[in-house]
Design a protein around this motif. Structure first.
Motif, PDB file in Angstrom:
ATOM      1  N   ALA A 251      -2.631  -0.409  -2.371  1.00  0.00           N
ATOM      2  CA  ALA A 251      -3.556  -1.349  -1.723  1.00  0.00           C
ATOM      3  C   ALA A 251      -4.699  -1.757  -2.642  1.00  0.00           C
ATOM      4  N   LYS A 252      -4.997  -0.944  -3.659  1.00  0.00           N
ATOM      5  CA  LYS A 252      -6.034  -1.321  -4.625  1.00  0.00           C
ATOM      6  C   LYS A 252      -5.562  -2.464  -5.520  1.00  0.00           C
ATOM      7  N   GLU A 253      -4.247  -2.580  -5.708  1.00  0.00           N
ATOM      8  CA  GLU A 253      -3.691  -3.621  -6.574  1.00  0.00           C
ATOM      9  C   GLU A 253      -3.233  -4.841  -5.794  1.00  0.00           C
ATOM     10  N   PHE A 254      -2.738  -4.617  -4.573  1.00  0.00           N
ATOM     11  CA  PHE A 254      -2.143  -5.688  -3.791  1.00  0.00           C
ATOM     12  C   PHE A 254      -2.907  -5.864  -2.480  1.00  0.00           C
ATOM     13  N   ASP A 255      -2.629  -6.985  -1.806  1.00  0.00           N
ATOM     14  CA  ASP A 255      -3.188  -7.148  -0.471  1.00  0.00           C
ATOM     15  C   ASP A 255      -2.453  -6.206   0.490  1.00  0.00           C
ATOM     16  N   PRO A 256      -2.995  -5.963   1.698  1.00  0.00           N
ATOM     17  CA  PRO A 256      -2.376  -5.005   2.623  1.00  0.00           C
ATOM     18  C   PRO A 256      -0.927  -5.344   2.962  1.00  0.00           C
ATOM     19  N   GLN A 257      -0.619  -6.650   3.107  1.00  0.00           N
ATOM     20  CA  GLN A 257       0.757  -7.025   3.425  1.00  0.00           C
ATOM     21  C   GLN A 257       1.707  -6.634   2.308  1.00  0.00           C
ATOM     22  N   ALA A 258       1.272  -6.821   1.055  1.00  0.00           N
ATOM     23  CA  ALA A 258       2.127  -6.473  -0.073  1.00  0.00           C
ATOM     24  C   ALA A 258       2.323  -4.967  -0.166  1.00  0.00           C
ATOM     25  N   ALA A 259       1.252  -4.210   0.057  1.00  0.00           N
ATOM     26  CA  ALA A 259       1.377  -2.753   0.031  1.00  0.00           C
ATOM     27  C   ALA A 259       2.321  -2.276   1.124  1.00  0.00           C
ATOM     28  N   ALA A 260       2.231  -2.907   2.294  1.00  0.00           N
ATOM     29  CA  ALA A 260       3.135  -2.542   3.388  1.00  0.00           C
ATOM     30  C   ALA A 260       4.571  -2.893   3.038  1.00  0.00           C
ATOM     31  N   ARG A 261       4.748  -4.032   2.355  1.00  0.00           N
ATOM     32  CA  ARG A 261       6.097  -4.431   1.967  1.00  0.00           C
ATOM     33  C   ARG A 261       6.698  -3.423   0.987  1.00  0.00           C
ATOM     34  N   LEU A 262       5.915  -2.910   0.059  1.00  0.00           N
ATOM     35  CA  LEU A 262       6.425  -1.906  -0.859  1.00  0.00           C
ATOM     36  C   LEU A 262       6.787  -0.626  -0.116  1.00  0.00           C
TER      37      LEU A 262
END
Length: 322
Positions: A251-262
Protein backbone atom coordinates in the motif's frame (compact mmCIF):
# COMPACT_ATOMS: atom_id res chain seq x y z
CA UNK A 1 0.47 4.81 -8.32
CA UNK A 2 -2.07 2.49 -9.88
CA UNK A 3 -1.23 -1.08 -10.76
CA UNK A 4 -1.16 -1.62 -14.51
CA UNK A 5 -1.96 -4.94 -16.13
CA UNK A 6 1.15 -7.13 -16.13
CA UNK A 7 1.64 -8.87 -19.45
CA UNK A 8 3.61 -11.95 -20.38
CA UNK A 9 6.02 -10.95 -23.12
CA UNK A 10 4.63 -11.42 -26.59
CA UNK A 11 1.28 -13.03 -26.07
CA UNK A 12 1.26 -13.42 -29.84
CA UNK A 13 3.52 -16.45 -29.43
CA UNK A 14 0.25 -18.31 -28.91
CA UNK A 15 -2.07 -17.20 -31.69
CA UNK A 16 -5.46 -18.11 -30.31
CA UNK A 17 -4.95 -16.87 -26.75
CA UNK A 18 -8.56 -17.62 -26.03
CA UNK A 19 -10.05 -19.13 -22.93
CA UNK A 20 -11.27 -22.57 -23.80
CA UNK A 21 -10.24 -25.32 -26.17
CA UNK A 22 -11.07 -25.98 -29.81
CA UNK A 23 -13.67 -28.64 -29.07
CA UNK A 24 -15.37 -26.44 -26.47
CA UNK A 25 -15.61 -23.43 -28.77
CA UNK A 26 -16.41 -25.40 -31.89
CA UNK A 27 -19.28 -27.27 -30.27
CA UNK A 28 -20.99 -24.24 -28.79
CA UNK A 29 -22.65 -22.32 -31.59
CA UNK A 30 -24.91 -19.32 -31.03
CA UNK A 31 -27.99 -21.55 -30.85
CA UNK A 32 -26.53 -24.07 -28.42
CA UNK A 33 -28.62 -24.78 -25.34
CA UNK A 34 -27.01 -23.16 -22.29
CA UNK A 35 -25.78 -25.43 -19.53
CA UNK A 36 -26.38 -23.02 -16.71
CA UNK A 37 -24.62 -23.08 -13.35
CA UNK A 38 -26.64 -23.82 -10.28
CA UNK A 39 -28.47 -20.76 -8.89
CA UNK A 40 -26.31 -18.85 -6.47
CA UNK A 41 -27.43 -18.65 -2.86
CA UNK A 42 -26.57 -14.95 -2.86
CA UNK A 43 -25.08 -12.33 -5.14
CA UNK A 44 -21.58 -12.84 -3.73
CA UNK A 45 -21.46 -16.39 -5.08
CA UNK A 46 -18.88 -16.61 -7.91
CA UNK A 47 -19.97 -17.48 -11.44
CA UNK A 48 -17.55 -20.43 -11.38
CA UNK A 49 -15.36 -21.80 -8.61
CA UNK A 50 -12.10 -20.42 -10.02
CA UNK A 51 -13.56 -16.88 -9.72
CA UNK A 52 -13.93 -17.16 -5.96
CA UNK A 53 -12.62 -14.02 -4.22
CA UNK A 54 -12.19 -12.13 -7.51
CA UNK A 55 -13.97 -9.06 -8.85
CA UNK A 56 -15.14 -8.90 -12.49
CA UNK A 57 -12.88 -6.83 -14.72
CA UNK A 58 -14.38 -3.95 -16.68
CA UNK A 59 -15.54 -0.85 -14.81
CA UNK A 60 -19.05 -0.37 -16.18
CA UNK A 61 -19.86 2.24 -13.54
CA UNK A 62 -17.03 4.43 -14.81
CA UNK A 63 -18.22 3.72 -18.32
CA UNK A 64 -21.71 4.96 -17.46
CA UNK A 65 -20.34 8.04 -15.71
CA UNK A 66 -18.44 8.95 -18.88
CA UNK A 67 -21.59 8.67 -20.98
CA UNK A 68 -22.81 12.19 -20.32
CA UNK A 69 -24.49 12.26 -23.71
CA UNK A 70 -27.02 9.65 -22.56
CA UNK A 71 -27.73 6.05 -23.49
CA UNK A 72 -26.91 6.64 -27.15
CA UNK A 73 -23.32 7.66 -26.38
CA UNK A 74 -20.25 5.74 -27.49
CA UNK A 75 -19.57 2.59 -25.48
CA UNK A 76 -16.34 2.32 -23.50
CA UNK A 77 -14.99 -0.53 -25.59
CA UNK A 78 -11.91 -1.22 -23.48
CA UNK A 79 -13.95 -1.70 -20.30
CA UNK A 80 -16.34 -4.02 -22.12
CA UNK A 81 -13.51 -6.15 -23.51
CA UNK A 82 -12.08 -6.58 -20.00
CA UNK A 83 -15.51 -7.73 -18.82
CA UNK A 84 -15.85 -10.14 -21.76
CA UNK A 85 -12.40 -11.64 -21.16
CA UNK A 86 -13.06 -12.06 -17.45
CA UNK A 87 -16.11 -14.23 -18.03
CA UNK A 88 -14.69 -16.05 -21.06
CA UNK A 89 -11.85 -17.23 -18.83
CA UNK A 90 -14.48 -19.56 -17.32
CA UNK A 91 -14.59 -21.72 -20.48
CA UNK A 92 -13.84 -25.26 -19.36
CA UNK A 93 -15.87 -24.75 -16.20
CA UNK A 94 -18.92 -23.48 -18.08
CA UNK A 95 -20.14 -23.71 -21.66
CA UNK A 96 -19.90 -20.81 -24.09
CA UNK A 97 -23.71 -20.67 -24.15
CA UNK A 98 -23.91 -20.41 -20.35
CA UNK A 99 -21.24 -17.71 -20.26
CA UNK A 100 -22.99 -15.78 -23.05
CA UNK A 101 -26.29 -15.85 -21.20
CA UNK A 102 -24.62 -14.70 -17.99
CA UNK A 103 -22.82 -11.83 -19.73
CA UNK A 104 -26.03 -10.73 -21.45
CA UNK A 105 -27.80 -10.72 -18.09
CA UNK A 106 -24.99 -8.69 -16.50
CA UNK A 107 -25.10 -6.14 -19.31
CA UNK A 108 -28.88 -5.82 -19.03
CA UNK A 109 -28.61 -5.39 -15.27
CA UNK A 110 -25.79 -2.87 -15.24
CA UNK A 111 -26.33 -0.74 -18.36
CA UNK A 112 -29.19 1.34 -19.80
CA UNK A 113 -31.26 -0.60 -22.31
CA UNK A 114 -29.76 0.88 -25.49
CA UNK A 115 -26.19 0.57 -24.24
CA UNK A 116 -26.84 -3.00 -23.13
CA UNK A 117 -28.14 -3.88 -26.60
CA UNK A 118 -25.02 -2.45 -28.26
CA UNK A 119 -22.75 -4.21 -25.77
CA UNK A 120 -24.50 -7.54 -26.36
CA UNK A 121 -24.00 -7.16 -30.10
CA UNK A 122 -20.30 -6.48 -29.49
CA UNK A 123 -20.01 -9.54 -27.27
CA UNK A 124 -21.56 -11.78 -29.95
CA UNK A 125 -19.02 -10.46 -32.48
CA UNK A 126 -16.20 -10.95 -30.00
CA UNK A 127 -17.06 -14.63 -29.56
CA UNK A 128 -17.15 -15.19 -33.33
CA UNK A 129 -13.81 -13.40 -33.64
CA UNK A 130 -12.34 -15.73 -30.99
CA UNK A 131 -13.65 -18.77 -32.84
CA UNK A 132 -11.98 -17.67 -36.07
CA UNK A 133 -8.67 -17.09 -34.28
CA UNK A 134 -8.66 -20.74 -33.31
CA UNK A 135 -8.97 -21.74 -36.96
CA UNK A 136 -5.95 -19.57 -37.77
CA UNK A 137 -3.96 -21.68 -35.33
CA UNK A 138 -4.17 -24.64 -37.71
CA UNK A 139 -2.49 -22.80 -40.59
CA UNK A 140 1.07 -24.14 -40.97
CA UNK A 141 2.37 -20.89 -42.49
CA UNK A 142 1.69 -19.17 -39.18
CA UNK A 143 3.60 -21.69 -37.07
CA UNK A 144 6.90 -20.95 -35.38
CA UNK A 145 8.39 -18.78 -32.64
CA UNK A 146 10.70 -16.66 -34.77
CA UNK A 147 10.08 -12.97 -35.11
CA UNK A 148 8.80 -13.24 -38.69
CA UNK A 149 6.29 -15.92 -37.69
CA UNK A 150 5.14 -13.76 -34.79
CA UNK A 151 4.67 -10.78 -37.09
CA UNK A 152 2.70 -12.92 -39.57
CA UNK A 153 0.40 -14.08 -36.78
CA UNK A 154 -0.09 -10.53 -35.60
CA UNK A 155 -1.05 -9.31 -39.09
CA UNK A 156 -3.33 -12.31 -39.67
CA UNK A 157 -5.09 -11.64 -36.40
CA UNK A 158 -5.57 -7.99 -37.30
CA UNK A 159 -7.00 -8.95 -40.70
CA UNK A 160 -9.56 -11.20 -39.03
CA UNK A 161 -10.41 -8.52 -36.51
CA UNK A 162 -11.11 -5.96 -39.21
CA UNK A 163 -13.96 -8.14 -40.49
CA UNK A 164 -15.77 -7.96 -37.18
CA UNK A 165 -15.16 -4.54 -35.65
CA UNK A 166 -15.25 -0.91 -36.72
CA UNK A 167 -12.18 1.30 -36.43
CA UNK A 168 -13.47 2.86 -33.21
CA UNK A 169 -14.24 -0.53 -31.71
CA UNK A 170 -10.86 -1.89 -32.73
CA UNK A 171 -8.98 1.05 -31.27
CA UNK A 172 -10.96 0.99 -28.04
CA UNK A 173 -10.74 -2.76 -27.51
CA UNK A 174 -7.29 -3.56 -28.90
CA UNK A 175 -5.39 -0.30 -29.42
CA UNK A 176 -3.19 -0.50 -26.34
CA UNK A 177 -2.46 -4.22 -26.81
CA UNK A 178 -1.53 -3.58 -30.46
CA UNK A 179 0.92 -0.87 -29.46
CA UNK A 180 2.39 -3.13 -26.79
CA UNK A 181 2.78 -6.05 -29.22
CA UNK A 182 4.28 -3.89 -31.96
CA UNK A 183 6.84 -2.52 -29.53
CA UNK A 184 7.66 -6.05 -28.33
CA UNK A 185 8.07 -7.35 -31.90
CA UNK A 186 10.33 -4.41 -32.78
CA UNK A 187 12.53 -5.19 -29.77
CA UNK A 188 12.64 -8.87 -30.65
CA UNK A 189 13.67 -8.04 -34.23
CA UNK A 190 16.54 -5.96 -32.92
CA UNK A 191 17.69 -8.62 -30.44
CA UNK A 192 17.57 -11.36 -33.12
CA UNK A 193 19.31 -9.36 -35.86
CA UNK A 194 22.77 -10.96 -36.35
CA UNK A 195 23.92 -8.02 -38.50
CA UNK A 196 23.84 -5.66 -35.51
CA UNK A 197 26.64 -5.32 -33.01
CA UNK A 198 25.89 -5.17 -29.29
CA UNK A 199 26.36 -1.40 -29.35
CA UNK A 200 24.03 -0.98 -32.35
CA UNK A 201 21.36 -3.07 -30.62
CA UNK A 202 21.69 -0.95 -27.51
CA UNK A 203 21.34 2.24 -29.57
CA UNK A 204 18.28 1.01 -31.44
CA UNK A 205 16.60 -0.15 -28.24
CA UNK A 206 17.31 3.24 -26.71
CA UNK A 207 15.65 4.86 -29.74
CA UNK A 208 12.55 2.73 -29.15
CA UNK A 209 12.56 3.81 -25.52
CA UNK A 210 12.69 7.45 -26.55
CA UNK A 211 9.81 7.04 -28.99
CA UNK A 212 7.65 4.95 -26.64
CA UNK A 213 4.13 6.38 -26.14
CA UNK A 214 3.40 7.64 -22.65
CA UNK A 215 0.88 4.86 -21.92
CA UNK A 216 3.40 2.15 -22.78
CA UNK A 217 6.09 3.90 -20.78
CA UNK A 218 3.80 3.98 -17.74
CA UNK A 219 3.05 0.28 -18.27
CA UNK A 220 6.72 -0.64 -18.34
CA UNK A 221 7.58 1.52 -15.34
CA UNK A 222 4.67 0.05 -13.39
CA UNK A 223 5.82 -3.47 -14.26
CA UNK A 224 9.30 -2.68 -12.95
CA UNK A 225 7.83 -1.37 -9.70
CA UNK A 226 5.66 -4.46 -9.35
CA UNK A 227 8.67 -6.75 -9.79
CA UNK A 228 10.60 -4.85 -7.12
CA UNK A 229 7.70 -4.81 -4.67
CA UNK A 230 7.00 -8.51 -5.18
CA UNK A 231 10.64 -9.29 -4.49
CA UNK A 232 10.21 -7.41 -1.20
CA UNK A 233 7.04 -9.40 -0.51
CA UNK A 234 8.86 -12.71 -1.01
CA UNK A 235 11.63 -11.56 1.30
CA UNK A 236 9.10 -10.59 3.98
CA UNK A 237 7.40 -13.99 3.68
CA UNK A 238 10.75 -15.74 4.10
CA UNK A 239 11.10 -13.84 7.39
CA UNK A 240 7.68 -14.96 8.57
CA UNK A 241 5.78 -11.72 7.94
CA UNK A 242 1.98 -11.88 7.86
CA UNK A 243 -0.13 -11.12 4.79
CA UNK A 244 -1.33 -7.96 6.56
CA UNK A 245 2.29 -6.80 6.82
CA UNK A 246 2.77 -7.49 3.11
CA UNK A 247 -0.43 -5.61 2.25
CA UNK A 248 0.76 -2.56 4.20
CA UNK A 249 4.12 -2.68 2.41
CA UNK A 250 2.38 -2.82 -0.96
CA UNK A 251 0.00 0.00 0.00
CA UNK A 252 3.00 2.33 0.39
CA UNK A 253 3.80 1.83 -3.31
CA UNK A 254 0.34 1.40 -4.80
CA UNK A 255 -3.15 2.74 -4.23
CA UNK A 256 -5.42 0.59 -1.99
CA UNK A 257 -7.18 -0.99 -4.97
CA UNK A 258 -3.87 -2.09 -6.48
CA UNK A 259 -2.65 -3.51 -3.18
CA UNK A 260 -5.91 -5.41 -2.84
CA UNK A 261 -5.53 -6.70 -6.38
CA UNK A 262 -2.08 -8.08 -5.58
CA UNK A 263 -3.62 -9.83 -2.58
CA UNK A 264 -6.13 -11.31 -5.05
CA UNK A 265 -3.20 -12.50 -7.15
CA UNK A 266 -1.77 -14.26 -4.10
CA UNK A 267 -5.08 -16.02 -3.55
CA UNK A 268 -5.36 -16.92 -7.23
CA UNK A 269 -1.87 -18.42 -7.11
CA UNK A 270 -2.85 -20.48 -4.08
CA UNK A 271 -5.94 -21.70 -5.95
CA UNK A 272 -3.79 -22.57 -8.97
CA UNK A 273 -1.36 -24.57 -6.85
CA UNK A 274 -4.30 -26.47 -5.37
CA UNK A 275 -5.63 -27.27 -8.85
CA UNK A 276 -2.19 -28.47 -9.93
CA UNK A 277 -1.90 -30.71 -6.87
CA UNK A 278 -5.29 -32.27 -7.60
CA UNK A 279 -4.38 -32.72 -11.27
CA UNK A 280 -1.09 -34.43 -10.50
CA UNK A 281 -2.86 -36.76 -8.08
CA UNK A 282 -5.49 -37.64 -10.71
CA UNK A 283 -2.76 -38.01 -13.33
CA UNK A 284 -0.87 -40.51 -11.18
CA UNK A 285 -4.03 -42.51 -10.56
CA UNK A 286 -4.84 -42.51 -14.27
CA UNK A 287 -1.37 -43.69 -15.30
CA UNK A 288 -1.51 -46.49 -12.74
CA UNK A 289 -4.93 -47.59 -13.97
CA UNK A 290 -3.72 -47.50 -17.59
CA UNK A 291 -0.42 -49.28 -16.96
CA UNK A 292 -1.29 -52.04 -19.41
CA UNK A 293 -2.86 -49.76 -22.03
CA UNK A 294 -1.13 -48.64 -25.21
CA UNK A 295 0.77 -45.36 -25.29
CA UNK A 296 -1.87 -43.78 -27.54
CA UNK A 297 -4.62 -44.81 -25.11
CA UNK A 298 -2.73 -43.35 -22.15
CA UNK A 299 -2.11 -40.08 -24.02
CA UNK A 300 -5.77 -39.84 -25.04
CA UNK A 301 -6.83 -40.32 -21.41
CA UNK A 302 -4.33 -37.69 -20.24
CA UNK A 303 -5.59 -35.19 -22.82
CA UNK A 304 -9.16 -35.83 -21.69
CA UNK A 305 -8.15 -35.25 -18.06
CA UNK A 306 -6.36 -32.02 -18.93
CA UNK A 307 -9.27 -30.72 -21.01
CA UNK A 308 -11.70 -31.43 -18.19
CA UNK A 309 -9.64 -29.52 -15.63
CA UNK A 310 -7.91 -26.69 -17.52
CA UNK A 311 -8.62 -24.22 -20.28
CA UNK A 312 -6.70 -24.13 -23.57
CA UNK A 313 -4.80 -21.11 -22.28
CA UNK A 314 -3.82 -22.91 -19.06
CA UNK A 315 -2.82 -26.29 -20.47
CA UNK A 316 0.62 -25.28 -21.85
CA UNK A 317 1.60 -24.41 -18.26
CA UNK A 318 1.15 -28.05 -17.21
CA UNK A 319 4.44 -29.03 -18.85
CA UNK A 320 6.29 -27.30 -16.03
CA UNK A 321 4.70 -29.63 -13.47
CA UNK A 322 4.89 -33.02 -15.22
Amino acid sequence: MQLSAIRVSLGLLGLALVAGGWMVWQGAGPDATPVLPAPAANRSEPFVRSMQDTVPDGDLQAMQAAQTAGASGTLAYGELKRLFDYYLSAVGEQSIAAISQHVRSELERRLPALQAQKAQRLFALYIEFKRELIELDSQPELAGNGVQAIRRRMLAMQDVRARYFSNDETQGMFGFDDAYDMDAVARLEISQNPALSALQKQQQLAALDAAMPAALLREREASHVVVRVEQQAQELRSRGASEDDIYRMRAKEFDPQAAARLADVDREEAVWKGRIARYLDERSKLLRSKANATESERQASLVQLQQSAFTEEERPRLLAYE
